[in-house]
Write a protein that holds these residues in place. Structure first.
Motif, PDB file in Angstrom:
ATOM      1  N   GLU A 203       1.017  -0.989  -0.142  1.00 13.34           N
ATOM      2  CA  GLU A 203      -0.151   0.148  -0.555  1.00 13.34           C
ATOM      3  C   GLU A 203       0.749   1.552  -0.242  1.00 13.34           C
ATOM      4  N   ILE A 204       1.900   1.086   1.025  1.00  8.89           N
ATOM      5  CA  ILE A 204       2.841   3.307   1.337  1.00  8.89           C
ATOM      6  C   ILE A 204       3.271   2.727  -0.533  1.00  8.89           C
ATOM      7  N   SER A 205       4.277   1.722  -0.283  1.00 11.14           N
ATOM      8  CA  SER A 205       4.659   1.309  -1.862  1.00 11.14           C
ATOM      9  C   SER A 205       4.240   2.393  -3.110  1.00 11.14           C
ATOM     10  N   VAL A 206       3.021   1.651  -3.372  1.00 14.58           N
ATOM     11  CA  VAL A 206       1.722   1.753  -4.333  1.00 14.58           C
ATOM     12  C   VAL A 206       1.502   4.081  -3.986  1.00 14.58           C
ATOM     13  N   ALA A 207       0.977   4.095  -2.754  1.00 12.85           N
ATOM     14  CA  ALA A 207       0.384   5.127  -2.503  1.00 12.85           C
ATOM     15  C   ALA A 207       1.838   6.212  -3.662  1.00 12.85           C
ATOM     16  N   THR A 208       3.060   5.901  -2.677  1.00 13.92           N
ATOM     17  CA  THR A 208       4.452   7.171  -2.487  1.00 13.92           C
ATOM     18  C   THR A 208       4.298   6.777  -4.001  1.00 13.92           C
ATOM     19  N   VAL A 209       4.734   6.250  -5.211  1.00 18.36           N
ATOM     20  CA  VAL A 209       4.858   6.055  -6.385  1.00 18.36           C
ATOM     21  C   VAL A 209       3.851   6.973  -6.984  1.00 18.36           C
ATOM     22  N   ALA A 210       2.537   6.807  -6.972  1.00 18.76           N
ATOM     23  CA  ALA A 210       1.684   7.321  -6.952  1.00 18.76           C
ATOM     24  C   ALA A 210       2.009   8.762  -7.280  1.00 18.76           C
ATOM     25  N   ALA A 211       1.805   9.193  -5.864  1.00 18.06           N
ATOM     26  CA  ALA A 211       2.367  10.246  -5.262  1.00 18.06           C
ATOM     27  C   ALA A 211       3.882  10.771  -6.002  1.00 18.06           C
ATOM     28  N   LEU A 212       4.237  10.786  -6.513  1.00 14.59           N
ATOM     29  CA  LEU A 212       5.392  10.550  -6.915  1.00 14.59           C
ATOM     30  C   LEU A 212       5.384  10.718  -8.613  1.00 14.59           C
ATOM     31  N   LEU A 213       4.251  10.263  -9.328  1.00 13.87           N
ATOM     32  CA  LEU A 213       4.064  10.977 -10.478  1.00 13.87           C
ATOM     33  C   LEU A 213       3.052  11.836 -10.507  1.00 13.87           C
ATOM     34  N   TYR A 214       2.222  11.783  -9.532  1.00 12.57           N
ATOM     35  CA  TYR A 214       1.326  13.615  -9.615  1.00 12.57           C
ATOM     36  C   TYR A 214       2.086  14.214  -9.713  1.00 12.57           C
ATOM     37  N   ALA A 215       3.465  14.562  -8.762  1.00 13.10           N
ATOM     38  CA  ALA A 215       4.446  15.547  -8.730  1.00 13.10           C
ATOM     39  C   ALA A 215       5.549  15.288  -9.203  1.00 13.10           C
ATOM     40  N   SER A 216       5.665  14.826  -9.713  1.00 17.05           N
ATOM     41  CA  SER A 216       6.209  15.000 -11.516  1.00 17.05           C
ATOM     42  C   SER A 216       5.669  16.023 -12.181  1.00 17.05           C
ATOM     43  N   LEU A 217       4.796  14.978 -12.441  1.00 21.16           N
ATOM     44  CA  LEU A 217       4.000  15.408 -13.449  1.00 21.16           C
ATOM     45  C   LEU A 217       3.336  16.933 -13.582  1.00 21.16           C
ATOM     46  N   ALA A 218       3.373  17.487 -12.092  1.00 20.21           N
ATOM     47  CA  ALA A 218       2.747  18.305 -12.176  1.00 20.21           C
ATOM     48  C   ALA A 218       4.430  19.602 -11.803  1.00 20.21           C
ATOM     49  N   ASN A 219       5.359  19.330 -12.222  1.00 21.55           N
ATOM     50  CA  ASN A 219       6.543  20.016 -11.781  1.00 21.55           C
ATOM     51  C   ASN A 219       6.844  20.368 -12.826  1.00 21.55           C
ATOM     52  N   PHE A 220       7.045  18.983 -14.205  1.00 21.92           N
ATOM     53  CA  PHE A 220       7.204  19.572 -14.885  1.00 21.92           C
ATOM     54  C   PHE A 220       6.323  20.152 -15.906  1.00 21.92           C
ATOM     55  N   ALA A 221       5.020  20.224 -16.053  1.00 18.59           N
ATOM     56  CA  ALA A 221       4.445  21.311 -16.358  1.00 18.59           C
ATOM     57  C   ALA A 221       4.589  22.448 -15.732  1.00 18.59           C
ATOM     58  N   ILE A 222       4.913  22.649 -14.530  1.00 12.49           N
ATOM     59  CA  ILE A 222       5.692  24.341 -14.759  1.00 12.49           C
ATOM     60  C   ILE A 222       6.848  24.122 -14.888  1.00 12.49           C
ATOM     61  N   GLY A 223       7.826  23.647 -14.703  1.00 11.64           N
ATOM     62  CA  GLY A 223       9.661  23.674 -15.223  1.00 11.64           C
ATOM     63  C   GLY A 223       9.719  23.828 -16.131  1.00 11.64           C
ATOM     64  N   ASN A 224       8.367  23.547 -17.443  1.00 10.78           N
ATOM     65  CA  ASN A 224       9.024  23.240 -18.895  1.00 10.78           C
ATOM     66  C   ASN A 224       8.605  24.910 -19.225  1.00 10.78           C
ATOM     67  N   ILE A 225       7.729  25.107 -18.516  1.00 11.64           N
ATOM     68  CA  ILE A 225       7.222  27.031 -18.594  1.00 11.64           C
ATOM     69  C   ILE A 225       8.020  27.663 -18.539  1.00 11.64           C
ATOM     70  N   LEU A 226       8.405  27.572 -16.840  1.00 13.70           N
ATOM     71  CA  LEU A 226       9.429  28.510 -16.584  1.00 13.70           C
ATOM     72  C   LEU A 226      10.476  28.556 -16.821  1.00 13.70           C
ATOM     73  N   SER A 227      11.341  26.863 -17.911  1.00 16.46           N
ATOM     74  CA  SER A 227      12.354  26.694 -18.439  1.00 16.46           C
ATOM     75  C   SER A 227      12.870  27.436 -19.529  1.00 16.46           C
ATOM     76  N   VAL A 228      11.572  28.126 -20.391  1.00 15.78           N
ATOM     77  CA  VAL A 228      10.988  29.154 -21.525  1.00 15.78           C
ATOM     78  C   VAL A 228      11.198  30.450 -21.254  1.00 15.78           C
ATOM     79  N   CYS A 229       9.824  30.391 -20.245  1.00 18.73           N
ATOM     80  CA  CYS A 229      10.099  32.264 -20.136  1.00 18.73           C
ATOM     81  C   CYS A 229      11.287  32.405 -19.725  1.00 18.73           C
ATOM     82  N   TYR A 230      11.712  32.088 -18.396  1.00 22.36           N
ATOM     83  CA  TYR A 230      12.635  32.495 -17.224  1.00 22.36           C
ATOM     84  C   TYR A 230      14.316  31.817 -17.622  1.00 22.36           C
ATOM     85  N   PRO A 231      15.008  31.343 -18.825  1.00 25.18           N
ATOM     86  CA  PRO A 231      15.792  30.362 -18.640  1.00 25.18           C
ATOM     87  C   PRO A 231      17.369  30.899 -17.838  1.00 25.18           C
TER      88      PRO A 231
END
Lengths: 558, 265
Positions: free
Chosen positions: A441-469
């Motif tokens: 349970e904990i392993s799957v929950a952690t991986v699911a959390a990692l998935l959502y946090a990574s996707l959110a980070n990529f979404a924000i990070g990509n825009i920041l990378s282009v706009c504020y290099p």
């Protein structure tokens, strides 16, 4: 030749340089950015003067009380403080400010004496040196008030100590500059620098460790460290004052002689370095490249050996970017260290904390998510929000090639995701080995959390990378940090993502249903995935509208 | 060969604040031409080449490359052109072979073709001796040759070169010229900016001259020469005008130096 008068003297030449610095400063105020920087420098100077004068008052009073109360041997502690501040401050200042390289002045008919004097004067006006000089002056005042007979001796000792500091600091920076001029040494030093930064994380646990065993270990360490500290310049200065206070001027002079020898040695080493610079050495990378490299074979490797990797499931361009990212990571020690250190750090911190029983209040099943949160922060903060930092002029290639910009960033995101997955697996093994095997349970929950946090980070990070290099160099300390907007947004995003993950896990655990966090995290992941897809879709037009800012920032000459 | 011009611009303009770097430029470059784009420092050459390759957005006007509107069909245009920009567009942490492979893949070549062309280009450019060296450790001339190799790996129809011979020694320049002549023989179009007028005169069939952002002359060398000779009459007909003379005449660079800087001796 007609019209040429005598070459100006040292004083005149130093005066010219002072005027040059003034003109550089004055011209920097022509634009808003320059004015803002001047204002922030002014605020920094105000804060710094608080530290200088506050520190000066402390040093004066401390010296007075140490002398008056007969604790003369403690004076060495104060000289050590001055020494460390004087030497460490310029290194940290160099990491955030662009420094004026006065070696550029060598194209003019500058005498060696002027060049040498300039180096010392420059060192004398360094904020760290100014602060240290004020502190030494305060020490002298404190010493003279407490024991007026020490006015003369104290002045001699502290003056020689100041000169030694000045010579040592300039010598150290001059040699560092030589070593840092080469890419490989720069990276080795960068590697060491990051190791030192990482090792700061171990200070707390180490100190707590000493608290538990204070009866044995500190004494053992002290017996080794004290003789070394006594033999080094700050120790010699402090002890010379100590023996002077005790009336043993013969031994005090003997210690002062060693301090003088140190100063002379540093001055000589500085002279060696500066005369090499004065003669016109070339420290650039090209000079290293000009030397023929050892040739292993006359021809290129076979076509098969030189071919790019075959990465199934990825298009040409995404696969090429992914491969390039991996090659880049392996070519930079500091970058590689940032990516591979999290798992070994978890082992190290895990051992330390376990020994101290720091996990008494943390359920063993929660060690895995906590460790993953730590790994996630280290990896993604450094690699997602300024994705083009190390591209340099290569960004032009990305803009000229017939590829969609979203593919470029997708390739980069895949690389970070790959590293995150590998680190997650390693951390799972480490936690299972050191603590307890994380439940499904904990392993799957952690991986699911990692998935959502990574996707959110990529979404924000990509825009920041282009706009504020912001261009960064591998292993170069004298450079700007990430853009201010990037730093703030990244920090807020991490706080929200990790905080939200923690709250969900804690809540579901308190209901004894950690498995409930899985659908919650998956729901978050779906929202983040939609956000990621939307951001990817916008990247092409965003890159097009920011292409000038991207090339201007990333291709600028250092 | 297609009759469609390789490059056509209409009133192409680029402003930086109050400064008009490129002002209403109407340019036409036919397919197969070796075209030299000349101008004094700060005239707008690099700005023009950046706009034609998609690195810079025009403030107004339009550009068509191989018949395609650059703004609307940027990916298709990029696939047909090769560029050696001012900054060379290199990735310093790759080796020469890795970079060329990467470039090939980004231009859509399959692994085997990219690897084969990489090998041939490295040998042709005499860069094969240091397979393990990183680009950042290359000399400037080597970097320039590598940038050129990357720009042609996909066999572009038009090659844009911004100052390709600047900072390059005679041997490397010879290699580059040899490659460019091969491309022209194969029917490609080359558009280059250069300060070295002798090289432009020797290589280019057509030139355009830009001054203070405005296009002040355009045509074949013979046409420009004939125009000046017609204007100057017999005074210029003693010998064949060089490109430098043509350039100075058009841009107005000649000056009275007799009374200037007399202290220089």
């Amino acid at each position: 030749m007609a019209g040429i008068s005598q070459i100006p003297g040292v004083r005149q030449q130093v005066g010219f340089i002072a005027r040059l610095r003034w003109l550089l400063f004055k011209n920097s105020l022509r634009n808003i950015k320059g004015r803002l920087e001047a204002v922030s420098a002014g605020i920094l100077w105000l804060m710094m003067s608080g530290l200088v004068f506050g520190g000066g008052i402390f040093m004066g009073i401390a010296t007075y009380f140490l002398v008056a109360s007969g604790r003369w041997s403690w004076l060495a502690g104060l000289t050590w403080i001055v020494f460390l501040f004087w030497q460490v401050y310029p290194i940290f200042a160099a990491s955030v400010n662009v420094q004026f390289d006065f070696a550029n002045l060598l194209r003019f008919p500058l005498r060696f004496s002027s060049f040498f004097a300039l180096s010392l004067i420059y060192g004398l006006f360094d904020p760290g040196a100014v602060a240290s000089l004020v502190w030494l002056f305060s020490m002298w005042i404190g010493l003279s008030i407490a024991r007026p007979a020490m006015l003369g001796w104290g002045l001699i000792v502290l003056l020689i100590f100041a000169a030694m500091n000045l010579f040592f600091g300039r010598m150290l920076l001059a040699w560092l500059e030589k070593w840092l001029a080469r890419r490989r040494t720069r990276e080795i030093l960068g590697f060491i620098f990051i190791l030192i930064i990482i090792s700061f994380q171990l200070i707390g646990p180490t100190l707590r460790h000493f608290e538990h065993h204070h009866s044995q270990l500190p004494n053992g360490w002290l017996s080794i460290l004290l003789p070394v500290a006594h033999a080094l310049p700050p120790g010699l200065a402090g002890r010379s004052l100590q023996f002077g206070l005790g009336g043993n001027f013969l031994y005090a002079s003997y210690l002062l002689l060693f301090l003088l020898l140190y100063a002379a040695m540093f001055l000589w080493l500085l002279r060696v370095r500066l005369s090499a610079q004065f003669r016109g050495e070339n420290l650039s990378e090209t000079s290293a490249a000009a030397a023929p490299a050892p040739v292993r074979s006359r021809g290129v490797p076979s076509a098969a050996a030189a071919a790019s990797w075959k990465i199934p499931g990825l298009s040409h361009s995404i696969g090429a970017v992914f491969e390039k990212e991996i090659r880049y990571a392996f070519r930079s020690g500091p970058m590689l260290l940032t990516l591979i250190m999290p798992a070994p750090l978890v082992v190290l911190l895990g051992f330390t904390f376990r020994q101290q029983g720091a996990f008494r209040h943390l359920p063993l099943q929660m060690v895995f998510p906590v460790a993953i949160a730590y790994v996630f922060l280290i990896i993604q903060i450094n690699s997602v929000f300024n994705s083009f930092a190390y591209e340099g002029t290569g960004i032009q290639f990305m803009l000229l090639a017939p590829v969609r910009f979203r593919d470029v960033l997708l390739g980069k995101n895949l690389f970070v995701a790959f590293v995150t997955i590998v680190e997650t697996l390693l951390v799972w093994i480490v936690v299972a080995w050191m603590f307890a095997r994380p439940s499904v349970e904990i392993s799957v929950a952690t991986v699911a959390a990692l998935l959502y946090a990574s996707l959110a980070n990529f979404a924000i990070g990509n825009i920041l990378s282009v706009c504020y290099p912001r261009r960064l160099e591998f292993g170069v300390f004298r450079q700007k940090k990430q853009a201010g907007v990037t730093m703030i947004v990244a920090l807020v995003a991490q706080a929200v993502l990790v905080g939200l993950g923690g709250i969900v896990l804690a809540l579901t655990r308190s209901f004894h249903r950690p498995i409930l966090s899985v659908p919650i995290f998956l729901a978050f992941a779906i929202i983040a995935a939609i956000g990621y897809r939307v951001s990817l879709g916008r990247l092409d037009s965003l890159a097009l509208s920011h292409r000038e800012a991207l090339t201007a920032e990333l291709c600028r000459a250092e | 060969m297609s009759t469609e011009p390789a490059i056509v611009t209409e009133a192409l303009t680029r402003r930086f604040g109050d400064l008009v770097a490129v002002d209403q430029v109407n340019l036409r470059v036919d397919a197969g031409q070796f075209f030299g784009f000349l101008g004094p420092n700060g005239a707008g050459k690099s700005t023009m080449i950046k706009m034609l390759t998609g690195l810079l957005a025009p403030s107004s006007g339009s550009a068509r490359i191989l018949g395609l509107d650059l703004t609307r069909h940027s990916v298709e245009v990029k696939a047909s052109i090769g560029v050696v920009p001012e900054g060379l567009a290199l990735f310093g942490r790759l080796t020469g072979a890795e970079y060329l492979n990467f470039a090939g893949r980004m231009y859509g070549l399959d692994r085997e073709t990219a690897a084969q062309r990489t090998k041939e280009l490295l040998e042709f450019m005499q860069l094969a001796d240091r397979p393990k060296s990183l680009i950042t450790d290359y000399s400037h001339g080597m970097q320039k040759k590598l940038a050129m190799a990357a720009a042609v790996i996909h066999g572009p129809k038009i090659l844009f070169l911004d100052e390709p011979f600047e900072g390059v020694d005679a041997i490397a320049a010879g290699t580059l010229k040899s490659m460019l002549q091969r491309m022209i023989a194969r029917g490609a179009t080359i558009f280059l900016t250069s300060h070295v007028l002798e090289i432009v005169e020797r290589l280019c069939s057509h030139v355009a001259i830009i001054s203070k952002g405005k296009l002040v002359a355009q045509g074949s060398l013979e046409e420009l020469r004939a125009g000046i000779e017609a204007r100057q009459g017999a005074a210029a007909s003693d010998g064949k005008l060089t490109l430098e003379q043509i350039f100075l005449d058009i841009v107005g660079g000649s000056r009275e130096t007799e009374r200037e800087l007399t202290w220089l001796g």
